[in-house]
Write a protein that holds these residues in place. Sequence first.
Motif, PDB file in Angstrom:
ATOM      1  N   ILE A  84       0.859  -1.176   0.000  1.00  0.00           N
ATOM      2  CA  ILE A  84       0.000   0.000   0.000  1.00  0.00           C
ATOM      3  C   ILE A  84       0.897   1.228   0.000  1.00  0.00           C
ATOM      4  CG2 ILE A  84      -1.836   1.213   1.252  1.00  0.00           C
ATOM      5  CD1 ILE A  84      -2.487  -1.449   2.614  1.00  0.00           C
ATOM      6  N   ARG A  85       0.428   2.305  -0.656  1.00  0.00           N
ATOM      7  CA  ARG A  85       1.206   3.539  -0.673  1.00  0.00           C
ATOM      8  C   ARG A  85       1.362   4.103   0.730  1.00  0.00           C
ATOM      9  NH1 ARG A  85      -1.332   7.316  -5.217  1.00  0.00           N
ATOM     10  NH2 ARG A  85      -1.396   8.601  -3.369  1.00  0.00           N
ATOM     11  N   VAL A  86       2.415   4.879   0.939  1.00  0.00           N
ATOM     12  CA  VAL A  86       2.740   5.423   2.251  1.00  0.00           C
ATOM     13  C   VAL A  86       1.625   6.328   2.771  1.00  0.00           C
ATOM     14  CG1 VAL A  86       4.387   6.874   3.498  1.00  0.00           C
ATOM     15  CG2 VAL A  86       5.195   5.310   1.778  1.00  0.00           C
ATOM     16  N   ASP A  87       1.080   7.185   1.916  1.00  0.00           N
ATOM     17  CA  ASP A  87       0.061   8.116   2.393  1.00  0.00           C
ATOM     18  C   ASP A  87      -1.212   7.386   2.813  1.00  0.00           C
ATOM     19  OD1 ASP A  87      -0.370   7.408  -0.229  1.00  0.00           O
ATOM     20  OD2 ASP A  87      -0.875   9.410  -0.930  1.00  0.00           O
ATOM     21  N   TYR A  88      -1.592   6.352   2.092  1.00  0.00           N
ATOM     22  CA  TYR A  88      -2.779   5.583   2.467  1.00  0.00           C
ATOM     23  C   TYR A  88      -2.546   4.804   3.762  1.00  0.00           C
ATOM     24  CZ  TYR A  88      -4.554   6.521  -2.230  1.00  0.00           C
ATOM     25  OH  TYR A  88      -4.993   7.125  -3.371  1.00  0.00           O
ATOM     26  N   GLU A  89      -1.343   4.274   3.905  1.00  0.00           N
ATOM     27  CA  GLU A  89      -1.024   3.518   5.113  1.00  0.00           C
ATOM     28  C   GLU A  89      -1.031   4.415   6.338  1.00  0.00           C
ATOM     29  OE1 GLU A  89       2.346   0.581   6.009  1.00  0.00           O
ATOM     30  OE2 GLU A  89       2.052   0.460   3.836  1.00  0.00           O
ATOM     31  N   LEU A 138      -7.867   5.747  10.551  1.00  0.00           N
ATOM     32  CA  LEU A 138      -9.189   5.385  10.049  1.00  0.00           C
ATOM     33  C   LEU A 138      -9.624   3.958  10.391  1.00  0.00           C
ATOM     34  CD1 LEU A 138      -9.076   7.058   6.523  1.00  0.00           C
ATOM     35  CD2 LEU A 138     -10.261   7.855   8.565  1.00  0.00           C
ATOM     36  N   LEU A 139      -8.695   3.068  10.661  1.00  0.00           N
ATOM     37  CA  LEU A 139      -9.041   1.666  10.945  1.00  0.00           C
ATOM     38  C   LEU A 139      -9.367   1.462  12.419  1.00  0.00           C
ATOM     39  CD1 LEU A 139      -6.440  -0.423   8.936  1.00  0.00           C
ATOM     40  CD2 LEU A 139      -8.835  -0.082   8.429  1.00  0.00           C
ATOM     41  N   LEU A 140     -10.520   1.902  12.824  1.00  0.00           N
ATOM     42  CA  LEU A 140     -11.009   1.698  14.178  1.00  0.00           C
ATOM     43  C   LEU A 140      -9.923   1.967  15.226  1.00  0.00           C
ATOM     44  CD1 LEU A 140     -13.647   0.824  15.554  1.00  0.00           C
ATOM     45  CD2 LEU A 140     -12.715  -1.485  15.643  1.00  0.00           C
ATOM     46  N   PRO A 141      -9.581   3.243  15.414  1.00  0.00           N
ATOM     47  CA  PRO A 141      -8.508   3.559  16.366  1.00  0.00           C
ATOM     48  C   PRO A 141      -8.874   3.087  17.766  1.00  0.00           C
ATOM     49  CG  PRO A 141      -9.577   5.558  15.569  1.00  0.00           C
ATOM     50  CD  PRO A 141     -10.203   4.413  14.861  1.00  0.00           C
ATOM     51  N   HIS A 155       2.856   7.563  12.801  1.00  0.00           N
ATOM     52  CA  HIS A 155       1.408   7.777  12.877  1.00  0.00           C
ATOM     53  C   HIS A 155       0.710   6.615  13.579  1.00  0.00           C
ATOM     54  CE1 HIS A 155       1.081  11.576  10.835  1.00  0.00           C
ATOM     55  NE2 HIS A 155       1.957  11.145   9.948  1.00  0.00           N
ATOM     56  N   ALA A 156       1.231   5.409  13.441  1.00  0.00           N
ATOM     57  CA  ALA A 156       0.645   4.267  14.137  1.00  0.00           C
ATOM     58  C   ALA A 156       0.844   4.399  15.646  1.00  0.00           C
ATOM     59  CB  ALA A 156       1.257   2.973  13.616  1.00  0.00           C
ATOM     60  N   TRP A 157       2.051   4.798  16.067  1.00  0.00           N
ATOM     61  CA  TRP A 157       2.302   5.011  17.494  1.00  0.00           C
ATOM     62  C   TRP A 157       1.416   6.122  18.036  1.00  0.00           C
ATOM     63  CZ3 TRP A 157       4.258   2.121  21.039  1.00  0.00           C
ATOM     64  CH2 TRP A 157       5.278   1.216  20.765  1.00  0.00           C
ATOM     65  N   GLN A 158       1.361   7.231  17.318  1.00  0.00           N
ATOM     66  CA  GLN A 158       0.575   8.365  17.790  1.00  0.00           C
ATOM     67  C   GLN A 158      -0.909   7.997  17.884  1.00  0.00           C
ATOM     68  OE1 GLN A 158       1.431  12.569  16.773  1.00  0.00           O
ATOM     69  NE2 GLN A 158      -0.380  12.396  15.491  1.00  0.00           N
ATOM     70  N   SER A 159      -1.416   7.312  16.877  1.00  0.00           N
ATOM     71  CA  SER A 159      -2.818   6.916  16.876  1.00  0.00           C
ATOM     72  C   SER A 159      -3.123   5.955  18.017  1.00  0.00           C
ATOM     73  CB  SER A 159      -3.172   6.263  15.539  1.00  0.00           C
ATOM     74  OG  SER A 159      -4.448   5.702  15.583  1.00  0.00           O
ATOM     75  N   SER A 160      -2.285   4.967  18.199  1.00  0.00           N
ATOM     76  CA  SER A 160      -2.565   3.970  19.237  1.00  0.00           C
ATOM     77  C   SER A 160      -2.507   4.581  20.633  1.00  0.00           C
ATOM     78  CB  SER A 160      -1.616   2.783  19.118  1.00  0.00           C
ATOM     79  OG  SER A 160      -0.284   3.204  19.257  1.00  0.00           O
ATOM     80  N   MET A 161      -1.555   5.460  20.910  1.00  0.00           N
ATOM     81  CA  MET A 161      -1.473   6.066  22.241  1.00  0.00           C
ATOM     82  C   MET A 161      -2.577   7.090  22.471  1.00  0.00           C
ATOM     83  SD  MET A 161       2.594   6.478  22.962  1.00  0.00           S
ATOM     84  CE  MET A 161       2.883   7.532  21.576  1.00  0.00           C
ATOM     85  N   LEU A 162      -2.829   7.954  21.487  1.00  0.00           N
ATOM     86  CA  LEU A 162      -3.834   9.010  21.633  1.00  0.00           C
ATOM     87  C   LEU A 162      -5.230   8.418  21.815  1.00  0.00           C
ATOM     88  CD1 LEU A 162      -4.684  12.028  21.445  1.00  0.00           C
ATOM     89  CD2 LEU A 162      -4.902  11.660  18.988  1.00  0.00           C
ATOM     90  N   ALA A 174     -10.677  12.684  11.463  1.00  0.00           N
ATOM     91  CA  ALA A 174     -10.663  13.282  10.126  1.00  0.00           C
ATOM     92  C   ALA A 174      -9.471  14.222   9.956  1.00  0.00           C
ATOM     93  CB  ALA A 174     -11.966  14.035   9.875  1.00  0.00           C
ATOM     94  N   TYR A 175      -9.202  15.049  10.953  1.00  0.00           N
ATOM     95  CA  TYR A 175      -8.096  16.010  10.845  1.00  0.00           C
ATOM     96  C   TYR A 175      -6.740  15.303  10.802  1.00  0.00           C
ATOM     97  CZ  TYR A 175      -4.961  19.842  11.889  1.00  0.00           C
ATOM     98  OH  TYR A 175      -3.935  20.748  11.848  1.00  0.00           O
TER      99      TYR A 175
END
Length: 188
Positions: free
Chosen positions: A85-90, A96-99, A119-126, A156-157
């Motif tokens: 998958i492209r970097v931006d989509y990943e 977007l995948l059920l944080p 972004h995965a680390w930030q999403s999972s912790m936040l 979304a942001y």
Amino acid sequence: MNFAPYQDESPEVERALSPPLGRTKPTPPPQISSPPPFSYQRAANTYANNSSNGYMSSSSTGFGSRDLESGTRANLAAFETSLPIRVDYEAMMAYLLLPPAGGVLLLLLEHKSDYVRFHAWQSSMLFSAIFILHLIFSWSSFISWLMLLGDICLIAYLSLRAYRDVDSLEHYEVPIFGRLANSFVDDE
């Protein structure tokens, strides 16, 4: 014994030839003209005709701004990821995948791209912290709905920032968790 690196000592065989001597025509002075007004459609057609990288189609539709965007993002294949998958989509998928489950899933699957891992680390912790806040305030339906609305706006942001900032690989950091995510990615 001489251990110097090998150097080619053969003389140059081919050289660029000078123009022949003789009378040449005087060259007219260059004519200065104003460029035509900018057109998105013309720019999209020019880019589509000049690009041969295979990442975008040569036909442009509509106003042309969509082709320009896809043309600038065509070079994202240079950034390697573990998933096809492209970097931006990943990076967007981290939000977007059920944080926070999407962030944790990408932390398990993605090993090559530091941008996606940030972004995965930030999403999972936040969103783990936000989930705890949801549990604390679950007694009030008004606060729960208000927090859900805030969650949707935040998702979304952040996903939009992850998608747009991939061109410069700039990390948009949420105040506390962004700094932590950056340090985790740097330590890996």
